[in-house]
Design a protein around this motif. Sequence first.
Motif, PDB file in Angstrom:
ATOM      1  N   GLU A 130       1.224  13.861  -6.356  1.00  0.00           N
ATOM      2  CA  GLU A 130       0.027  13.734  -6.857  1.00  0.00           C
ATOM      3  C   GLU A 130      -0.537  12.527  -6.199  1.00  0.00           C
ATOM      4  OE1 GLU A 130       2.766  13.151  -8.619  1.00  0.00           O
ATOM      5  OE2 GLU A 130       2.767  15.209  -9.937  1.00  0.00           O
ATOM      6  N   ASP A 131       0.076  11.743  -5.285  1.00  0.00           N
ATOM      7  CA  ASP A 131      -0.327  10.479  -4.492  1.00  0.00           C
ATOM      8  C   ASP A 131      -0.730  10.669  -3.177  1.00  0.00           C
ATOM      9  OD1 ASP A 131       0.289   9.342  -7.130  1.00  0.00           O
ATOM     10  OD2 ASP A 131       2.417   9.262  -6.458  1.00  0.00           O
ATOM     11  N   ALA A 132      -1.121   9.643  -2.468  1.00  0.00           N
ATOM     12  CA  ALA A 132      -1.432   9.669  -1.117  1.00  0.00           C
ATOM     13  C   ALA A 132      -0.976   8.512  -0.300  1.00  0.00           C
ATOM     14  CB  ALA A 132      -3.174   9.850  -1.043  1.00  0.00           C
ATOM     15  N   ILE A 133      -0.572   8.558   0.967  1.00  0.00           N
ATOM     16  CA  ILE A 133      -0.136   7.535   1.769  1.00  0.00           C
ATOM     17  C   ILE A 133      -1.248   7.538   2.934  1.00  0.00           C
ATOM     18  CG2 ILE A 133       1.628   6.520   3.042  1.00  0.00           C
ATOM     19  CD1 ILE A 133       3.706   8.224   1.443  1.00  0.00           C
ATOM     20  N   ILE A 144       6.798   6.247  10.088  1.00  0.00           N
ATOM     21  CA  ILE A 144       6.398   7.738   9.960  1.00  0.00           C
ATOM     22  C   ILE A 144       7.583   8.498   9.193  1.00  0.00           C
ATOM     23  CG2 ILE A 144       5.984   9.504  11.671  1.00  0.00           C
ATOM     24  CD1 ILE A 144       4.858   7.277  13.681  1.00  0.00           C
ATOM     25  N   ASP A 145       8.685   8.217   9.664  1.00  0.00           N
ATOM     26  CA  ASP A 145       9.773   9.139   9.131  1.00  0.00           C
ATOM     27  C   ASP A 145       9.892   8.816   7.681  1.00  0.00           C
ATOM     28  OD1 ASP A 145      10.191   9.715  11.778  1.00  0.00           O
ATOM     29  OD2 ASP A 145      12.536   9.067  11.874  1.00  0.00           O
ATOM     30  N   GLY A 146       9.710   7.425   7.123  1.00  0.00           N
ATOM     31  CA  GLY A 146       9.586   7.294   5.881  1.00  0.00           C
ATOM     32  C   GLY A 146       8.727   8.133   4.792  1.00  0.00           C
ATOM     33  N   ILE A 147       7.487   8.102   5.655  1.00  0.00           N
ATOM     34  CA  ILE A 147       6.206   8.995   4.876  1.00  0.00           C
ATOM     35  C   ILE A 147       6.829  10.401   4.876  1.00  0.00           C
ATOM     36  CG2 ILE A 147       3.806   9.539   5.136  1.00  0.00           C
ATOM     37  CD1 ILE A 147       3.653   6.743   6.197  1.00  0.00           C
ATOM     38  N   ARG A 148       7.457  10.950   5.944  1.00  0.00           N
ATOM     39  CA  ARG A 148       7.692  12.148   6.105  1.00  0.00           C
ATOM     40  C   ARG A 148       8.664  12.796   5.095  1.00  0.00           C
ATOM     41  NH1 ARG A 148       9.423  12.682  12.231  1.00  0.00           N
ATOM     42  NH2 ARG A 148       7.182  12.967  13.292  1.00  0.00           N
ATOM     43  N   LEU A 149       9.550  11.738   4.364  1.00  0.00           N
ATOM     44  CA  LEU A 149      10.519  11.991   3.550  1.00  0.00           C
ATOM     45  C   LEU A 149       9.949  11.812   1.991  1.00  0.00           C
ATOM     46  CD1 LEU A 149      13.351   9.875   4.846  1.00  0.00           C
ATOM     47  CD2 LEU A 149      13.440  12.445   4.829  1.00  0.00           C
ATOM     48  N   CYS A 150       8.788  11.693   2.050  1.00  0.00           N
ATOM     49  CA  CYS A 150       7.846  11.663   0.576  1.00  0.00           C
ATOM     50  C   CYS A 150       7.025  12.664   0.400  1.00  0.00           C
ATOM     51  CB  CYS A 150       7.363  10.205   0.814  1.00  0.00           C
ATOM     52  SG  CYS A 150       6.173   9.980  -0.577  1.00  0.00           S
ATOM     53  N   LYS A 151       6.834  13.096  -0.943  1.00  0.00           N
ATOM     54  CA  LYS A 151       6.070  14.229  -1.065  1.00  0.00           C
ATOM     55  C   LYS A 151       4.571  14.031  -1.154  1.00  0.00           C
ATOM     56  CE  LYS A 151       9.537  17.137  -3.105  1.00  0.00           C
ATOM     57  NZ  LYS A 151      10.541  16.293  -3.383  1.00  0.00           N
ATOM     58  N   ALA A 152       4.312  12.703  -1.108  1.00  0.00           N
ATOM     59  CA  ALA A 152       2.851  12.431  -1.161  1.00  0.00           C
ATOM     60  C   ALA A 152       1.930  12.940  -0.188  1.00  0.00           C
ATOM     61  CB  ALA A 152       2.560  10.780  -1.098  1.00  0.00           C
ATOM     62  N   VAL A 153       0.644  13.192  -0.476  1.00  0.00           N
ATOM     63  CA  VAL A 153      -0.120  13.868   0.482  1.00  0.00           C
ATOM     64  C   VAL A 153      -0.466  12.546   1.838  1.00  0.00           C
ATOM     65  CG1 VAL A 153      -2.548  14.798   1.147  1.00  0.00           C
ATOM     66  CG2 VAL A 153      -1.243  15.176  -1.273  1.00  0.00           C
ATOM     67  N   ARG A 154      -0.486  13.043   2.995  1.00  0.00           N
ATOM     68  CA  ARG A 154      -0.492  12.027   4.041  1.00  0.00           C
ATOM     69  C   ARG A 154      -1.923  12.162   4.627  1.00  0.00           C
ATOM     70  NH1 ARG A 154       4.521  15.398   6.735  1.00  0.00           N
ATOM     71  NH2 ARG A 154       5.655  15.345   4.945  1.00  0.00           N
ATOM     72  N   TYR A 155      -2.310  10.924   5.138  1.00  0.00           N
ATOM     73  CA  TYR A 155      -3.489  10.633   5.826  1.00  0.00           C
ATOM     74  C   TYR A 155      -3.179   9.612   7.016  1.00  0.00           C
ATOM     75  CZ  TYR A 155      -5.891  12.726   1.772  1.00  0.00           C
ATOM     76  OH  TYR A 155      -6.391  13.323   0.722  1.00  0.00           O
ATOM     77  N   ARG A 156      -3.759   9.852   8.023  1.00  0.00           N
ATOM     78  CA  ARG A 156      -3.448   8.724   9.244  1.00  0.00           C
ATOM     79  C   ARG A 156      -4.946   8.639   9.578  1.00  0.00           C
ATOM     80  NH1 ARG A 156      -0.798   9.824  14.928  1.00  0.00           N
ATOM     81  NH2 ARG A 156      -2.640  10.964  15.458  1.00  0.00           N
ATOM     82  N   LYS A 168     -10.545   7.885   4.791  1.00  0.00           N
ATOM     83  CA  LYS A 168      -9.589   8.570   4.372  1.00  0.00           C
ATOM     84  C   LYS A 168      -9.219   8.114   2.951  1.00  0.00           C
ATOM     85  CE  LYS A 168      -8.633  10.568   8.407  1.00  0.00           C
ATOM     86  NZ  LYS A 168      -8.586  11.695   8.491  1.00  0.00           N
ATOM     87  N   LEU A 169      -9.701   6.921   2.598  1.00  0.00           N
ATOM     88  CA  LEU A 169      -9.549   6.386   1.297  1.00  0.00           C
ATOM     89  C   LEU A 169     -10.493   7.331   0.519  1.00  0.00           C
ATOM     90  CD1 LEU A 169      -9.329   2.512   1.902  1.00  0.00           C
ATOM     91  CD2 LEU A 169      -7.681   3.938   0.259  1.00  0.00           C
ATOM     92  N   ILE A 170     -11.780   7.509   0.720  1.00  0.00           N
ATOM     93  CA  ILE A 170     -12.514   8.197  -0.087  1.00  0.00           C
ATOM     94  C   ILE A 170     -12.205   9.780   0.019  1.00  0.00           C
ATOM     95  CG2 ILE A 170     -14.850   9.294   0.276  1.00  0.00           C
ATOM     96  CD1 ILE A 170     -15.849   6.573   1.397  1.00  0.00           C
ATOM     97  N   LYS A 175     -10.003  13.868  -3.410  1.00  0.00           N
ATOM     98  CA  LYS A 175      -8.926  14.938  -3.684  1.00  0.00           C
ATOM     99  C   LYS A 175      -8.171  14.945  -4.943  1.00  0.00           C
ATOM    100  CE  LYS A 175      -8.956  17.112   0.687  1.00  0.00           C
ATOM    101  NZ  LYS A 175      -8.475  17.002   2.112  1.00  0.00           N
ATOM    102  N   GLY A 176      -8.590  13.613  -5.505  1.00  0.00           N
ATOM    103  CA  GLY A 176      -7.911  13.409  -6.961  1.00  0.00           C
ATOM    104  C   GLY A 176      -6.449  12.565  -6.663  1.00  0.00           C
TER     105      GLY A 176
END
Length: 402
Positions: A130-133, A144-156, A168-170, A175-176
Amino acid sequence: MGEKFLQHIENQLSEIEQAGMYKRERQITSKQSGRIDVRLNGVEHDYVVNLCANNYLGLADNEQLVDAAKTALEEQGLGMASVRFICGTKDTHRELEQKLAKFLGKDDSILFAACFDANGGLFEPLLSKEDAIISDSLNHASIIDGIRLCKAVRYRYQNSDMVELEQKLIEAKEKGARYIMIATDGVFSMDGHLAKLPEITALAKKYNALVMVDDCHATGFMGPQGRGMPAHFNVSDDVDLLTGTLGKALGGSIGGYIAGPQVIIDLLRQRARPYLFSNSLPPMIVAAGLIAIELVEVADDLRLQLFENTKFWREGLTDLGFELLDGSHPIVPVMLGEAKLAQDMAAQLFDEGVFVAGFFFPVVPKGLARIRTQMNASLTREDLEFALTAFEKVGKSLGIIK
Ligand SMILES: *Cc1c(COP(=O)(O)O)cnc(C)c1O
């Protein structure tokens, strides 16, 4: 094992070699310091000036730290042979966690075997799908690897591009996303550029996001008392989570940590996988870490020396005609362009008694190969003058400077 598989691996090694990206390790036979003895292909090179350690304050061979480790080794043995939650927690582990937290202005901290593990274990327990990084494009591999292991939606977002970060914050909001975390290095290690923490924390406030900063290349020497980039920019209260290492300025041994609000640290202790499933730090490392923080808090003299060295080194290289990336951090990249030139230059400098490392694709973008030099407080003026003479000679012989 199938011959075919080994052949497949061998082909990859050949590809690395052919691309000129094979890394050969030079063996240090002395202590880690400003001057070191090095063995390469069986040949001894003595008293080489070392310009590529993360030993910013020169504490890697500090006597007080070595003595603290020695005493702990004798009194407490080699190691804990346990993870923390079974029987791997000593009183000193907690003492170090609390001392680090106090030093960094946070409620508490949690130790890991390395900062690589701290970053690897941080995201997954805290955020879910439900979250975003939102992550800077130049962040360290462990983030990068730590974020890959997490289910949050990824933005760069492109390195330090605050317009793109805001986009990206917007986007994440639209996207909720339930919770949003911005993740950044405090200092980008290939460039020595500082993350724009005042802007990042302001955007985080505006969009109600959390901020995580990996301060490995800052803790101990950037900011007042070496408290790092959030303190340097006076935004400590707006940085929620800090990660860092004992392997750089804080003594150069091993160990990582996450510092932050009490409940987050408490949850990480329950859930962070590299913490739960990996051995506890040896008591001697913890003992040295405790003294390192005490030393660092009052090490204005070492910090002064470090930044004087940095200024002298930057000016010296610039006067010789080398192209540097701008900045004031002790990471001083000498820009060369092609990978081959960076490798040739590093090899020739080594023959002149100066140890540097060339960096090229994929570690930095194609065409932006460089030699990354790093200053530290244990380098003397004489060491730096010696190194400048070598840079001048090699730079001229390779046609980099006139
Ligand atoms: C060095 C570094 C790490 C890894 O730290 P270790 O403690 O050596 O694992 C992580 N992040 C950044 C930004 C680093 O520079």
